[in-house]
Design an enzyme around this catalytic site. Structure first.
Site, PDB file in Angstrom:
ATOM      1  N   SER A 273       0.829  -1.204   0.000  1.00  0.00           N
ATOM      2  CA  SER A 273       0.000   0.000   0.000  1.00  0.00           C
ATOM      3  C   SER A 273       0.864   1.254   0.000  1.00  0.00           C
ATOM      4  CB  SER A 273      -0.928   0.006   1.223  1.00  0.00           C
ATOM      5  OG  SER A 273      -1.673   1.204   1.279  1.00  0.00           O
ATOM      6  N   TRP A 276       2.472   1.610  -3.394  1.00  0.00           N
ATOM      7  CA  TRP A 276       1.491   2.057  -4.383  1.00  0.00           C
ATOM      8  C   TRP A 276       1.466   3.575  -4.467  1.00  0.00           C
ATOM      9  CZ3 TRP A 276      -2.765   5.226  -3.881  1.00  0.00           C
ATOM     10  CH2 TRP A 276      -3.684   5.232  -4.938  1.00  0.00           C
ATOM     11  N   HIS A 277       1.721   4.243  -3.338  1.00  0.00           N
ATOM     12  CA  HIS A 277       1.643   5.697  -3.307  1.00  0.00           C
ATOM     13  C   HIS A 277       2.807   6.366  -4.028  1.00  0.00           C
ATOM     14  CE1 HIS A 277      -1.378   4.970  -0.171  1.00  0.00           C
ATOM     15  NE2 HIS A 277      -1.806   6.189  -0.435  1.00  0.00           N
ATOM     16  N   GLY A 278       3.923   5.735  -4.109  1.00  0.00           N
ATOM     17  CA  GLY A 278       5.031   6.389  -4.786  1.00  0.00           C
ATOM     18  C   GLY A 278       6.323   5.604  -4.699  1.00  0.00           C
ATOM     19  N   PHE A 432      -0.076  10.380  -7.778  1.00  0.00           N
ATOM     20  CA  PHE A 432      -0.055   8.932  -7.609  1.00  0.00           C
ATOM     21  C   PHE A 432      -0.823   8.231  -8.711  1.00  0.00           C
ATOM     22  CE2 PHE A 432      -0.050  10.368  -2.972  1.00  0.00           C
ATOM     23  CZ  PHE A 432       1.321  10.468  -2.962  1.00  0.00           C
TER      24      PHE A 432
END
Length: 432
Positions: A273, A276-278, A432
């Protein structure tokens, strides 16, 4: 445009292919084709330079220099969101939870639905796709409700998030020269900035969709009133956390196995998770930190203790509830420091700086400097608390009042939005 169109064609074709075969090996081949194509594009555009940089650094650390050039890659807007949206379609078709569509136009509209395309909510095909098959008629009550939610979303973005951003950006940029209390305020301002920014966008997207007769899932449910981290993650970015739960955590075994499996799966889902953001180690550590917060609850079987709204039916929370809310909020603020910082070193230095000049926390002048914003945030929290039983804070707040008072309330919010609309800050989650 060409990338999202290609992804749409691939997943539509794979869905049609899954409808034509019952052979397990063929179905798995089609499913993995969708996963590899979608995650391949996401990995290249979002993570290629990150892996190249860390790959070369690892070899340099061992005394071996290699030449591996990074690329000047422009990240397509919304790729993380529509990638997961199309993946949910092929996975659900593979699991036979959804019949594949024959309507390419409807499927294309589902993938590229403009209100939530660039920053969610991440919709499931089982919920949104069937809505494109139905004839829609204008409904006044839904349109009014949609406008009300758009107004509140604009307030959260323009008045709350953008005002907090002005101070948070300055404090994070000059954190080495700031006192402990200023750093604490900077972290709190960013905490409200990212909430107002992201949940504000979700409110605008959901409200806009309702104007066109579409129903999108709630993406935020007053997360800063959570009494533990497990409750926080049931209320923050709900469409993403439930996506990871259904398509990653549960297939890995969830919490059904032994202690080791529970710990492993928890760290996997939170680290993924974060990633996934960066493409930055700060996001990975942010995810791991939340996993550490979550583990004691999971291992003690207390992760589902707080499923209802806090202080439901009451004006104020109990002292116990208030203490747990403040503790959870404090842990969340610490985690957001890693999310906001440019590097891990900056994040750790910032956290250490919170504990310097302890006497500064007792000096009123540090608070007076940001007094107007602090008062604004307290009023914002009061409104959010009053509407915490609803899908968004002002959903039903003014409906019980005389229509003159109701429209005066809306007018005040609109005037505030217009008054603070001078500074332009793009939505955080556009990156994102």
């Amino acid at each position: 445009m060409s990338l999202i169109l290609f992804s749409t064609i691939i997943d539509y074709s794979i869905g049609r292919g899954l409808a034509k075969t019952e052979k397990i090996s063929n179905r798995k081949l089609l499913l993995w084709s969708s996963i590899l194509v979608n995650l391949g594009f996401l990995g290249f555009f979002k993570y290629y330079n990150f892996f190249i940089e860390n790959f070369t650094n690892a070899f340099s650390f061992m005394g071996m220099d290699i030449n591996a050039n990074s690329l000047n890659i422009i990240l397509p807007v919304g790729i993380s969101f529509y990638t997961f949206q199309t993946l949910s379609y092929t996975i659900d078709v593979y699991r036979k939870k959804l019949k594949p569509t024959n309507d390419f136009v409807a499927f294309t509209a589902f993938v590229s639905f403009f209100p939530q395309l660039v920053a969610g909510p991440i919709e499931r095909a089982t919920h949104l796709l069937p809505q494109f098959y139905k004839e829609r008629k204008f409904e006044y009550s839904k349109a009014v409700d949609g406008m009300r939610q758009i107004l509140w979303g604009l307030f959260k973005k323009v008045v709350i998030a953008d005002n907090c951003a002005t101070y948070a950006n300055e404090i994070f940029l000059t954190y080495q020269d700031q006192s402990g209390v200023t750093l604490a305020l900077g972290a709190i301002f960013f905490t409200f900035q990212i909430y107002g920014d992201f949940s504000g966008y979700s409110d605008i997207a959901i409200g806009t969709s309702r104007l066109f007769g579409f129903d999108l899932k709630q993406n935020f449910a007053f997360p800063y009133f959570s009494r533990d981290i497990a409750e926080f993650w049931r209320r923050w970015h709900i469409s993403l956390s439930t996506w990871f739960r259904d398509y990653l955590y549960i297939p890995l075994g969830g919490s059904r196995g032994g202690t080791w499996m529970k710990v492993r799966n928890t760290f996997i889902i939170f680290i993924v998770s974060g990633f996934w953001h960066g493409a930055n180690w700060t996001f990975i550590v942010w995810g791991a930190l939340n996993a550490l917060y979550f583990l004691p609850l999971l291992l003690s079987n207390k992760n589902r203790n707080n499923l209802d709204v806090v202080a439901k039916g009451k004006v104020l929370p109990s002292w116990k509830e208030l203490c747990f809310m403040l503790l959870t909020f404090g842990l969340t603020v610490i985690a957001w420091i890693f999310f906001r910082s440019d590097t891990l070193n900056d994040a750790f230095q910032y956290v250490v700086g919170l504990f310097k000049d302890a006497e500064s926390y007792l000096m009123l002048e540090y608070y007076r400097e940001h007094g107007k914003l602090i008062i604004l945030l307290l009023l914002f929290l009061l409104v959010e608390w009053s509407g915490r039983d609803n899908a968004f804070a002002i959903e039903k707040m003014a409906l019980k009042q005389h229509y003159v008072l109701r429209y005066l309330f809306y007018l005040v919010i609109a005037v505030l939005v217009l008054s603070f609309s001078g500074s332009q800050n793009e939505f955080i989650y556009f990156q994102f």
